[in-house]
Design a protein around this motif. Structure first.
Motif, mmCIF file in Angstrom:
data_model
loop_
_atom_site.group_PDB
_atom_site.id
_atom_site.type_symbol
_atom_site.label_atom_id
_atom_site.label_comp_id
_atom_site.label_asym_id
_atom_site.label_seq_id
_atom_site.Cartn_x
_atom_site.Cartn_y
_atom_site.Cartn_z
ATOM 1 N N GLU A 127 40.314 59.999 -3.539
ATOM 2 C CA GLU A 127 38.979 60.594 -3.600
ATOM 3 C C GLU A 127 38.988 61.903 -4.389
ATOM 4 O O GLU A 127 38.096 62.151 -5.212
ATOM 5 C CB GLU A 127 38.448 60.843 -2.185
ATOM 6 C CG GLU A 127 37.062 61.471 -2.170
ATOM 7 C CD GLU A 127 36.605 61.920 -0.783
ATOM 8 O OE1 GLU A 127 35.436 62.327 -0.680
ATOM 9 O OE2 GLU A 127 37.402 61.865 0.184
ATOM 10 N N GLN A 177 37.033 74.960 -6.387
ATOM 11 C CA GLN A 177 38.204 74.086 -6.461
ATOM 12 C C GLN A 177 38.056 73.090 -7.619
ATOM 13 O O GLN A 177 38.984 72.903 -8.410
ATOM 14 C CB GLN A 177 38.366 73.328 -5.138
ATOM 15 C CG GLN A 177 39.497 72.331 -5.132
ATOM 16 C CD GLN A 177 39.474 71.444 -3.900
ATOM 17 O OE1 GLN A 177 38.410 71.163 -3.333
ATOM 18 N NE2 GLN A 177 40.649 71.018 -3.472
ATOM 19 N N THR A 184 33.319 76.621 -1.882
ATOM 20 C CA THR A 184 34.763 76.537 -2.059
ATOM 21 C C THR A 184 35.128 75.284 -2.859
ATOM 22 O O THR A 184 35.977 75.329 -3.748
ATOM 23 C CB THR A 184 35.483 76.516 -0.687
ATOM 24 O OG1 THR A 184 35.052 77.634 0.077
ATOM 25 C CG2 THR A 184 36.987 76.572 -0.862
ATOM 26 N N ARG A 185 34.448 74.186 -2.556
ATOM 27 C CA ARG A 185 34.718 72.931 -3.278
ATOM 28 C C ARG A 185 34.345 73.086 -4.754
ATOM 29 O O ARG A 185 35.064 72.623 -5.637
ATOM 30 C CB ARG A 185 33.956 71.767 -2.670
ATOM 31 C CG ARG A 185 34.250 70.445 -3.407
ATOM 32 C CD ARG A 185 33.491 69.280 -2.854
ATOM 33 N NE ARG A 185 34.137 68.787 -1.655
ATOM 34 C CZ ARG A 185 34.167 67.516 -1.296
ATOM 35 N NH1 ARG A 185 33.586 66.608 -2.042
ATOM 36 N NH2 ARG A 185 34.750 67.153 -0.202
ATOM 37 N N THR A 230 37.103 62.617 -7.839
ATOM 38 C CA THR A 230 36.138 63.725 -7.848
ATOM 39 C C THR A 230 36.400 64.658 -9.019
ATOM 40 O O THR A 230 35.473 65.023 -9.751
ATOM 41 C CB THR A 230 36.203 64.504 -6.513
ATOM 42 O OG1 THR A 230 35.826 63.633 -5.453
ATOM 43 C CG2 THR A 230 35.291 65.726 -6.535
ATOM 44 N N THR A 266 43.584 69.355 -1.091
ATOM 45 C CA THR A 266 42.688 68.671 -0.164
ATOM 46 C C THR A 266 41.266 69.055 -0.541
ATOM 47 O O THR A 266 40.972 70.243 -0.708
ATOM 48 C CB THR A 266 42.968 69.123 1.289
ATOM 49 O OG1 THR A 266 44.335 68.879 1.588
ATOM 50 C CG2 THR A 266 42.083 68.393 2.267
ATOM 51 N N LEU A 267 40.390 68.073 -0.700
ATOM 52 C CA LEU A 267 39.003 68.396 -1.025
ATOM 53 C C LEU A 267 38.421 69.312 0.041
ATOM 54 O O LEU A 267 38.491 69.017 1.231
ATOM 55 C CB LEU A 267 38.157 67.121 -1.127
ATOM 56 C CG LEU A 267 38.263 66.353 -2.427
ATOM 57 C CD1 LEU A 267 37.477 65.054 -2.338
ATOM 58 C CD2 LEU A 267 37.785 67.182 -3.606
ATOM 59 N N GLN A 268 37.862 70.402 -0.397
ATOM 60 C CA GLN A 268 37.351 71.399 0.531
ATOM 61 C C GLN A 268 35.953 71.020 1.030
ATOM 62 O O GLN A 268 35.097 70.590 0.253
ATOM 63 C CB GLN A 268 37.328 72.770 -0.157
ATOM 64 C CG GLN A 268 38.714 73.270 -0.520
ATOM 65 C CD GLN A 268 39.595 73.398 0.697
ATOM 66 O OE1 GLN A 268 39.300 74.160 1.617
ATOM 67 N NE2 GLN A 268 40.688 72.638 0.723
ATOM 68 N N PRO A 269 35.706 71.205 2.335
ATOM 69 C CA PRO A 269 34.420 70.799 2.918
ATOM 70 C C PRO A 269 33.276 71.773 2.631
ATOM 71 O O PRO A 269 32.117 71.368 2.593
ATOM 72 C CB PRO A 269 34.721 70.733 4.413
ATOM 73 C CG PRO A 269 35.879 71.656 4.614
ATOM 74 C CD PRO A 269 36.664 71.624 3.348
ATOM 75 N N VAL A 270 33.584 73.046 2.425
ATOM 76 C CA VAL A 270 32.542 74.049 2.181
ATOM 77 C C VAL A 270 32.123 73.968 0.708
ATOM 78 O O VAL A 270 32.975 74.040 -0.186
ATOM 79 C CB VAL A 270 33.042 75.461 2.544
ATOM 80 C CG1 VAL A 270 31.996 76.516 2.209
ATOM 81 C CG2 VAL A 270 33.430 75.525 4.016
ATOM 82 N N ARG A 271 30.825 73.808 0.470
ATOM 83 C CA ARG A 271 30.316 73.549 -0.883
ATOM 84 C C ARG A 271 30.792 74.560 -1.924
ATOM 85 O O ARG A 271 31.278 74.186 -2.988
ATOM 86 C CB ARG A 271 28.787 73.482 -0.862
ATOM 87 C CG ARG A 271 28.192 73.047 -2.199
ATOM 88 C CD ARG A 271 26.682 72.870 -2.153
ATOM 89 N NE ARG A 271 25.949 74.045 -1.734
ATOM 90 C CZ ARG A 271 25.631 75.068 -2.519
ATOM 91 N NH1 ARG A 271 25.967 75.040 -3.781
ATOM 92 N NH2 ARG A 271 24.968 76.092 -2.048
#
Length: 179
Positions: free
Chosen positions: A72, A31, A27-28, A76, A20-25
């Motif tokens: 998405e 990822q 962490t993303r 990405t 799942t795409l992580q919302p916190v920059r």
């Protein structure tokens, strides 16, 4: 450690949040980096040159944890590889991605090394022989995507290392090396 054929998957592949795409920059970003490395390593080890965002690509789902990457997330991760110059979108809709685990210049260097190691200086081969001839068996050139091969050959032609010549069909396009 889980495997996909003969490819060993990293630990994070069994960690559901990484699908799942992580919302916190921060962490993303971590990822995305992990996924970029995973996709490139897998493609190199399995000789995969083309990934379709909608295709059933083995890395895009993990049945053991019942997780699948969203469209998405797939776009990405592939766009991040494109951004590094390690892949190219083949269409404006970002549906097909050409994977360059070696950049075109690196493929050109591999071709030159192949020519030298096999004593093919000043010889003629067909483009198809480079991809599937006896000299290519077991090398990185075996089964290389034709688009990538032609781009590397054109780069070498521009540098004066070879001459490309057309045949009556794509199967008999030739290469005259002058290394």
């Amino acid at each position: 450690m889980q495997k996909l054929g003969d490819f060993k998957l990293p630990q994070f592949f069994n960690y559901p949040p990484y699908f799942t795409l992580q919302p916190v920059r921060d962490t993303r970003e971590k990822q995305i980096q992990l996924w970029k490395e995973l996709i490139l390593d897998y493609c190199k080890s399995q000789k995969v040159f083309l990934i379709g965002v909608e295709d059933d690509f083995p890395l895009f789902s993990n049945s053991s944890i019942d997780r699948t990457l969203s469209h998405e997330a797939r776009e990405t991760f592939l766009s991040a590889i494109v951004g590094e110059g390690r892949a190219e979108w083949l269409d404006k809709g970002h549906r097909k991605c050409l994977i360059l685990w070696h950049r075109i210049q690196d493929w050109a260097d591999i071709i030159l090394k192949f020519v030298r190691e096999n004593g093919l200086e000043d010889s003629v081969m067909t483009v198809e022989e480079i991809r599937s001839g006896s000299e290519s068996l077991g090398t990185e050139l075996e089964g290389i995507d034709r688009t990538i091969l032609m781009r590397a050959l054109k780069l070498l032609e521009n540098k004066g290392k070879l001459a490309l010549f057309k045949g009556t069909s794509a199967d008999d396009e030739g290469v005259k090396f002058s290394v």
